[in-house]
Design an enzyme around this catalytic site. Structure first.
Site, short mmCIF file in Angstrom:
data_model
loop_
_atom_site.label_atom_id
_atom_site.label_comp_id
_atom_site.label_asym_id
_atom_site.label_seq_id
_atom_site.Cartn_x
_atom_site.Cartn_y
_atom_site.Cartn_z
CB ALA A 5 33.19 41.09 40.53
CB THR A 64 28.15 41.55 45.01
OG1 THR A 64 28.05 42.98 45.11
CG2 THR A 64 29.59 41.15 44.72
CD GLN A 111 37.87 44.94 35.59
OE1 GLN A 111 39.00 44.43 35.78
NE2 GLN A 111 37.30 45.74 36.48
CG HIS A 142 38.14 40.65 31.75
ND1 HIS A 142 38.25 40.92 33.10
CD2 HIS A 142 39.24 41.21 31.19
CE1 HIS A 142 39.36 41.58 33.33
NE2 HIS A 142 39.97 41.79 32.19
CB SER A 155 40.04 44.99 43.48
OG SER A 155 40.30 44.10 42.39
N1 APR Z 1 29.26 47.90 46.79
C1 APR Z 1 30.50 48.44 46.66
N2 APR Z 1 31.61 47.69 46.41
C2 APR Z 1 31.45 46.35 46.30
C3 APR Z 1 30.19 45.73 46.43
C4 APR Z 1 29.06 46.56 46.69
N3 APR Z 1 27.82 46.07 46.82
N4 APR Z 1 30.36 44.37 46.28
C5 APR Z 1 31.67 44.18 46.06
N5 APR Z 1 32.33 45.35 46.07
C6 APR Z 1 33.75 45.58 45.82
C7 APR Z 1 34.67 44.68 46.60
O1 APR Z 1 35.03 45.29 47.82
C8 APR Z 1 35.87 44.54 45.66
O2 APR Z 1 36.90 45.45 45.99
O3 APR Z 1 33.96 45.25 44.46
C9 APR Z 1 35.33 44.90 44.29
C10 APR Z 1 35.41 43.75 43.31
O4 APR Z 1 36.78 43.50 43.07
P1 APR Z 1 37.21 42.08 42.49
O5 APR Z 1 36.53 41.01 43.26
O6 APR Z 1 38.70 42.08 42.40
O7 APR Z 1 36.58 42.05 41.03
P2 APR Z 1 37.14 42.77 39.72
O8 APR Z 1 37.84 44.03 40.07
O9 APR Z 1 35.99 42.87 38.80
O10 APR Z 1 38.18 41.69 39.16
C11 APR Z 1 38.79 41.96 37.92
O11 APR Z 1 39.82 39.77 37.96
O12 APR Z 1 39.35 37.66 38.59
C12 APR Z 1 39.56 38.45 37.51
O13 APR Z 1 38.70 38.31 35.34
C13 APR Z 1 38.32 38.48 36.67
O14 APR Z 1 37.16 40.37 35.71
C14 APR Z 1 37.78 39.88 36.89
C15 APR Z 1 39.03 40.66 37.20
#
Ligand code: APR
Length: 260
Positions: free
Chosen positions: A28, A32, A107, A127, A202
């Site tokens: 994700a 963002t 994802q 996903h 993450s």
């Molecule tokens: N630059 C660097 N890192 C970033 C930025 C950015 N501009 N914006 C967000 N992040 C980092 C955040 O710090 C976070 O650690 O991206 C990471 C996103 O992690 P999650 O929110 O956990 O998203 P993700 O890893 O894709 O989640 C996996 O979980 O909720 C379920 O199915 C959903 O596909 C998703 C899965």
């Protein structure tokens, strides 16, 4: 987040330029900058609204009509239907066009990699996607637009037009299995890679969170680009705490400048 370190980027660019097979895994964090919140970051969906996680449970969706109605309303207003790709998506598409990205496992369900120019045949939406709707009884899959229009017109729990079954966005919910063919395809790409880029995730949701380990076991270099710590930071060959879009844009410029 830290400013982009050009010395680190130069090293990463050499790794990308010299790799036989590069695989990227995105989360994700790459969307963002397009205005789509992540889940676990400081402004993430789970961080700001912990109760919302229930809306992503398959069991709750199947058993609770109120959950389904809430999910459809949120889907109707999901920013992913209104926003476009950002420089992070375009940089990854450019890396692919330079012949430096074999497979992009994402994802994310927003379709922004394809919108940003990535070849759909090289993108594995592990996903699923919000751009399609599936029937949970007969597996019929249809474009999301017309179903969301039914929701907009007041149908709060639109049923399958063929069998009358419950419908859901074609995304993987908690408690739901991933598509085995997609998972196998992602696994095969990772087993064959010598450079694995984990970008904006993450890395805590399984089974996808096992892919970086699979890459390491296959002998690949692991690079993590993420604003916050991940479980792989201690074993990664490089960890970049900078903004994804700035990092990838600078990286692609450096790769393009590499001697052929
Ligand atoms: N630059 C660097 N890192 C970033 C930025 C950015 N501009 N914006 C967000 N992040 C980092 C955040 O710090 C976070 O650690 O991206 C990471 C996103 O992690 P999650 O929110 O956990 O998203 P993700 O890893 O894709 O989640 C996996 O979980 O909720 C379920 O199915 C959903 O596909 C998703 C899965």
């Amino acid at each position: 987040m830290e400013p982009v370190d050009l010395d680190v980027i130069a090293t990463l660019a050499r790794w990308v330029a010299s790799a036989e097979q590069v695989v990227a895994l995105t989360g994700a964090g790459v969307s963002t900058a397009s205005g789509i919140p992540d889940f676990r970051g400081p402004q993430g969906v789970w961080t700001t609204e912990p109760a919302a996680e229930r809306l992503f449970s398959l069991e709750a969706y199947l058993t609770d009509p109120d959950v389904r109605r809430e999910v459809w309303q949120r889907r109707l207003h999901n920013p992913a239907f209104r926003v476009g790709p950002n420089p992070a998506h375009r940089a990854l598409a450019e890396l692919e066009h330079l012949g430096r990205l074999h497979t992009l496992v994402t994802q994310n369900v927003d379709g922004l990699h394809q919108a940003g120019g990535s070849d759909p045949d090289r993108v594995i939406e592990i996903h699923g996607t919000i751009h399609e709707v599936e029937c949970l009884s007969c597996d019929r899959r249809v474009p999301a637009g017309p179903v969301l229009e039914r929701v907009r017109q007041g149908d709060r729990d639109p049923r399958c037009e063929v069998c009358g079954g419950l419908q859901k966005s074609a995304t993987v919910s908690f408690g739901q299995s991933l598509d085995p063919a997609r998972l196998q395809r992602a696994h095969d790409a990772v087993m064959g890679c010598d450079l694995f880029l984990a970008l904006g995730s993450s890395l805590v949701v399984h089974p996808v969170a096992l892919l970086p380990r699979t890459a390491l076991e296959a002998g690949a270099r692991l690079v993590v680009v993420n604003a916050e710590p991940t479980p792989y930071d201690d074993v990664a060959h490089a960890v970049v705490r900078s903004d994804i879009a700035a990092t990838l844009t600078t990286l692609v410029e450096s790769v393009r400048a590499q001697p052929v």
